[in-house]
Design an enzyme around this catalytic site. Sequence first.
Site, PDB file in Angstrom:
ATOM      1  N   ASP A  44     -12.184   3.260   3.448  1.00  0.00           N
ATOM      2  CA  ASP A  44     -11.141   2.755   4.929  1.00  0.00           C
ATOM      3  C   ASP A  44     -11.907   3.391   6.220  1.00  0.00           C
ATOM      4  OD1 ASP A  44     -10.077   0.451   4.475  1.00  0.00           O
ATOM      5  OD2 ASP A  44      -8.206   0.944   4.165  1.00  0.00           O
ATOM      6  N   PHE A  46      -0.939   6.293  11.737  1.00  0.00           N
ATOM      7  CA  PHE A  46      -0.494   5.769  12.477  1.00  0.00           C
ATOM      8  C   PHE A  46       1.632   5.601  12.852  1.00  0.00           C
ATOM      9  CE2 PHE A  46      -2.629   1.687   9.878  1.00  0.00           C
ATOM     10  CZ  PHE A  46      -3.995   1.870  11.230  1.00  0.00           C
ATOM     11  N   HIS A  53      -1.410   7.276   3.301  1.00  0.00           N
ATOM     12  CA  HIS A  53      -2.758   7.520   3.246  1.00  0.00           C
ATOM     13  C   HIS A  53      -3.145   8.462   3.895  1.00  0.00           C
ATOM     14  CE1 HIS A  53      -2.406   3.513   1.211  1.00  0.00           C
ATOM     15  NE2 HIS A  53      -3.490   2.877   0.898  1.00  0.00           N
ATOM     16  N   SER A  82       0.685  -1.023   0.078  1.00  0.00           N
ATOM     17  CA  SER A  82       0.067  -0.051   0.322  1.00  0.00           C
ATOM     18  C   SER A  82       0.227   1.109   0.267  1.00  0.00           C
ATOM     19  CB  SER A  82      -1.047   0.264   1.359  1.00  0.00           C
ATOM     20  OG  SER A  82      -1.760  -1.187   1.357  1.00  0.00           O
ATOM     21  N   GLU A 109       5.154  -0.043  14.701  1.00  0.00           N
ATOM     22  CA  GLU A 109       4.819   1.404  14.813  1.00  0.00           C
ATOM     23  C   GLU A 109       6.090   1.711  15.293  1.00  0.00           C
ATOM     24  OE1 GLU A 109       2.200   0.454  14.552  1.00  0.00           O
ATOM     25  OE2 GLU A 109       1.505  -0.099  12.568  1.00  0.00           O
TER      26      GLU A 109
END
Lengths: 313, 271
Positions: free
Chosen positions: A115, A81, A107, A35, A56
């Site tokens: 999402d 994140f 994103h 992604s 993360e």
Amino acid sequence: MTKKIATREAYGQELVRLGADNKDVVVLDADLSKSTKTHDFMKNHPDRFFNMGIAEGNMMAVAAGLAAVGKIPFASTFAVFATGRAFEQIRNSICYPRLNVKIAATHAGVTVGEDGGSHQSIEDIAIMRSLPGMTVFVPADAVETAAAIRAAAEIKGPVYIRLGRSGVPVLHGEDFNFIPGEAVTLREGTDVAIIATGIMVSAALEAAETLAAEGISAMVLDVHTIKPLDIFAIVEAARKCGAVVTAEEHSIIGGLGSAVAETLSEHQPVPLQRVGVRDTFGESGKPAELLQHFGLTAANIAEAARKAVSKKK
Amino acid sequence: MDEKITNLKERAKAIRRHIITMLGEAGSGHPGGSLSAADIVSALFFDTMKLDPEKPDWPGRDRFVLSKGHAAPVLYAALAEKGFLPIEELLTLRKLGSRLQGHPDMKKLPGVEMSTGSLGQGISAAVGMAMGLRLDGGDQRVYALLGDGEAQEGQVWEAAMAAGHFKLDNLTAFLDYNNLQIDGPVDVVMNVAPLNDKWRAFNWHVIEIDGHDMAQILKAIEEAHATKSKPTVIIAKTIKGKGVSFMEDQVGWHGNAPKPEQVEQALKELA
């Protein structure tokens, strides 16, 4: 119809080239490499790619350790994140020691789409620009993205690069000259200055066309670097036009709109209208529908510009 | 060997004296966890690690990351004993403008390899260093020192998982198991046991020792070096406040500096 490329796509491709040119470049991802497009780097430079799994916080501090021994790590995950989950690692392990880590977060914004709100980062610019020593890039198109990636590798210190999921028009030509911290005037104007960042730059250009047809001359300033902010260009635009509109795919709290408001109140107070997400979370939908829903279109920018102009003394 | 151990013990005692002196002067800081780690730090800085105080940035050096960053005095004392800074500078600890920040700051003091203090993050940075050094094919080793309370941070286990996954045999972690944290005994506040099984489950080689027995410390480091395809954790049972009778195993000495008369008494005991 102009060609559309997502900035994350441009990131993935430039990263492969950068990796070929600079052997110190290493890439980390947190199980989202397909992604975030770091997958391309993995295929080309497998020994310098590290999948850190869905962890993360650890990824950011590991990146700090890699930088401490001379590597130039690019750490990628979704913006929500990277800047939310791993905020304190970015603060204490990367920014506090001014380590040479590049955080390329994809994103960002509502154009994540289906999402939904849990995955749509609308506060990452605010969070990242509050950190001392952090450079914050928000590229508007594929060309700016590639240039920002190159520039990030040259900068000695932490850099945050905000990237999007959805395709956006290519605005710049091959000869585009990206200078970190220097805003780009994409259109001259005298009645109102539209100061935009990221994917809202193309919407700003569209709005300027609409306004021109109504006899309103709008300047468009592309602020690809949120920090350090081009205070000079912003003050000059406000002085020249006497009214300002900001446009960002981000909360109006703490992002470009806030940064411009802070700058203008100190140096050049003029009527200001902010286009952005108005203190609410995102939700599921198609990217175009969401931009409409949250008031992030060229029409919204044009409307804000009319309002700003009407408030001029 | 005996002479080496005697020397390292003497060095640990000198480190302990510095810890007491600088904390007394600073008026705040963390004596308990600094004293419990003094023997381990002495072994690393004066026997194991390749370091050059004249060239603190020498790329061939080994790296030490104090993941339990609040034990900064033990690191500063070792660096001063090693020659990275003048001994008298230890008295600037925690004062405005000092290179000796309350928690280690790599930007200020040469010899500090990582800025730490937020628990759980140093071990991740050590993992990154081990990955980067291995990528360059060097033989440098990375050592991290963790607290036992620190093992309550989820990030420690994220880092442990990654180090095991990447088979980082150039990484050795010490866990200073003194069983006290600010709010009380570790097993009462939030039990971290069994630590050996936990690390083993994350694919580490585990060694358990008495963290005040110099011979055991050196032997464990040797064993860590000989261990291939796995990182090693040395779980060292220690006594918080070790070496100062009134501080030993007392939770109150986690984050309180000794008063002048207490400094005097402690230094007498450490003479």
